[in-house]
Each structure stands twice: as C-alpha cells, then as structure tokens.
Motif scaffolding. Sequence first.
Motif, short mmCIF file in Angstrom:
data_model
loop_
_atom_site.label_atom_id
_atom_site.label_comp_id
_atom_site.label_asym_id
_atom_site.label_seq_id
_atom_site.Cartn_x
_atom_site.Cartn_y
_atom_site.Cartn_z
N ILE A 151 -4.85 -2.44 5.04
CA ILE A 151 -5.02 -1.00 4.77
C ILE A 151 -5.47 -0.28 6.04
CG2 ILE A 151 -6.51 0.66 3.57
CD1 ILE A 151 -6.36 -1.15 1.12
N GLY A 152 -6.38 -0.91 6.79
CA GLY A 152 -6.87 -0.29 8.03
C GLY A 152 -5.78 -0.14 9.08
N TYR A 153 -4.90 -1.13 9.17
CA TYR A 153 -3.83 -1.05 10.18
C TYR A 153 -2.90 0.12 9.89
CZ TYR A 153 0.63 -1.98 12.46
OH TYR A 153 1.79 -1.84 13.18
N PHE A 154 -2.53 0.33 8.65
CA PHE A 154 -1.56 1.37 8.30
C PHE A 154 -2.20 2.75 8.13
CE2 PHE A 154 0.80 -2.42 7.02
CZ PHE A 154 2.06 -2.13 7.51
N ALA A 155 -3.52 2.84 8.22
CA ALA A 155 -4.19 4.12 8.02
C ALA A 155 -3.74 5.15 9.05
CB ALA A 155 -5.71 3.93 8.09
N ALA A 156 -3.59 6.38 8.60
CA ALA A 156 -3.17 7.47 9.49
C ALA A 156 -3.84 8.76 9.06
CB ALA A 156 -1.65 7.62 9.47
N ASP A 157 -3.86 9.71 9.97
CA ASP A 157 -4.58 10.97 9.74
C ASP A 157 -4.10 11.69 8.49
OD1 ASP A 157 -5.84 11.62 12.80
OD2 ASP A 157 -4.07 10.34 12.72
N LEU A 158 -2.80 11.93 8.42
CA LEU A 158 -2.28 12.75 7.34
C LEU A 158 -2.30 12.01 6.00
CD1 LEU A 158 0.63 14.53 9.21
CD2 LEU A 158 -1.67 15.35 8.72
N ASN A 159 -2.22 10.68 6.03
CA ASN A 159 -2.41 9.93 4.80
C ASN A 159 -3.83 10.09 4.27
OD1 ASN A 159 -0.39 7.79 6.52
ND2 ASN A 159 0.23 8.40 4.47
N TYR A 160 -4.77 10.14 5.18
CA TYR A 160 -6.16 10.37 4.80
C TYR A 160 -6.33 11.73 4.12
CZ TYR A 160 -11.11 11.54 5.48
OH TYR A 160 -12.40 11.95 5.30
N VAL A 161 -5.74 12.75 4.73
CA VAL A 161 -5.84 14.10 4.17
C VAL A 161 -5.20 14.16 2.78
CG1 VAL A 161 -5.14 16.51 4.48
CG2 VAL A 161 -5.90 15.17 6.44
#
Length: 233
Positions: free
Chosen positions: A104-114
């Motif tokens: 999950i941490g590897y694929f994390a991205a800014d806009l996915n977080y938003v």
Amino acid sequence: MWRDPEFKRGAREMAAISLGISAWGLVTGVAMVKSGLSIWLALLMSFVVFAGSSQLAALPLIASGAPLWVLWATAFCVNLRFVIFSAQWRMYFGHLPLLRRMSIGYFAADLNYVAFLKRWPEGRPAPEQQPYYWGGVSLNWLAWQVPSVAGILLAERVPTEWGLGFAGVLALLGLACSLLHDRKSWVSGAVAGCAAVAAYGLPLRLNILVAIAAAVAMGLLMEHSFPEKRGRP
C-alpha cells in the motif's frame, strides 16, 4: 477485488485526472534520459522511486554533479508529505499484515490520498476501503508508468522544440493546485513559491530545500494557530 464496485469507483474517480498524471509522467521520462541517465537506470528509477516530484527534483542535481547528501536531502524533503499520508492511512490500514501495508505504501500517491480522504473522512476502517484504494492506485500507477516508459524509450526522438518541459510545469501546477483544499495549504503553497523564487540564486538547487522548509514551517505555524476540527483530513 477488481470486480468490487468500490474498485471501479476508485478507478473512475482517478480517470478524470489521469491525463495530467500521464503528461507529467511523459515529461519525467524524457527528462531522465535528457539529464544523462541511461535507459536502464531511468527505467529502474521510474519503477523503484515512483515519485515524480522527487525524480524531477533530483534530476538537475544528478546532471550538475551535486554531492550525494544534497541529492538525498532534497528527495527526502520533497517526499516528507508521504509521512503525513501514511500517518493518516494508518487509521484505515494499520491492522493489515506488514507485507500488505508495504505494498500500500509503495503505490500511495498524492491524489489517491485526497480522493480517499474525501470518500472516508471519519478515520474508521471499513471492508470496502481496500478495493477503492486499489482501484484508484492501479489506474494512477498505469497512468504514470506507461507514459514514463514511453518517454524514456523515445527521449532521443523527442525534439526539445516541442516544449515538453513547459508542458510538464503546467501538469505539475495542475496537480499541485488540486491538493490545495483549504486556507492553510494555499498559504503554505504561496510561501513555498515565494521562498523558491527568493532563494533561486543558491547553488545546487538548494532553493528547493529552502522552499520546502518554509512551507513546512508555515504549515506547522498555521496548524498550531488554527487547529482543524477532529475527523477532517
């Protein structure tokens, strides 16, 4: 999981902004090769680092022969936001096995977080959150990697007259503005921009570090002075 309605919803909500991500990925792929990296090193950087802003920040430092500590410090500071993202996602995914959390941490991205925080702002885990997350990050990863690889492989055939550097700046500005969702983020972003311009004359692109430090300081100051209500991202 890909048949889950939440998986499709996550992918669908990312589809609207995937064009900007793809443009940025293409520009980054071309920039890596134009900066002097070999094709194999550029491919390795694209798949291992998977962080466009730190890649673009590191490239001019690599090209100018900056010391390794400056390169590491710049990449570290640019990616500090992922510490905040991970701390927030811990409330949703902290109960999962270590290997799952690492993926999950590897694929994390800014806009996915938003997008994720807009979907579940309450901070409680739910079964449908993982399909939604993987739907969004899967599309985001493909939207980045496919154009990035294309840019790496076709970099020598892309003339500089096309102005892809300016297109990358526009794509980056569009993505950055989508993350400015309240007064604190807008003020911190403005302070970072002013600091970067004011410190532009520093060697080794150290104005990037100055801008990041100024933005973090302003964000912490505003967080302390104007705390948000519990439950908001």
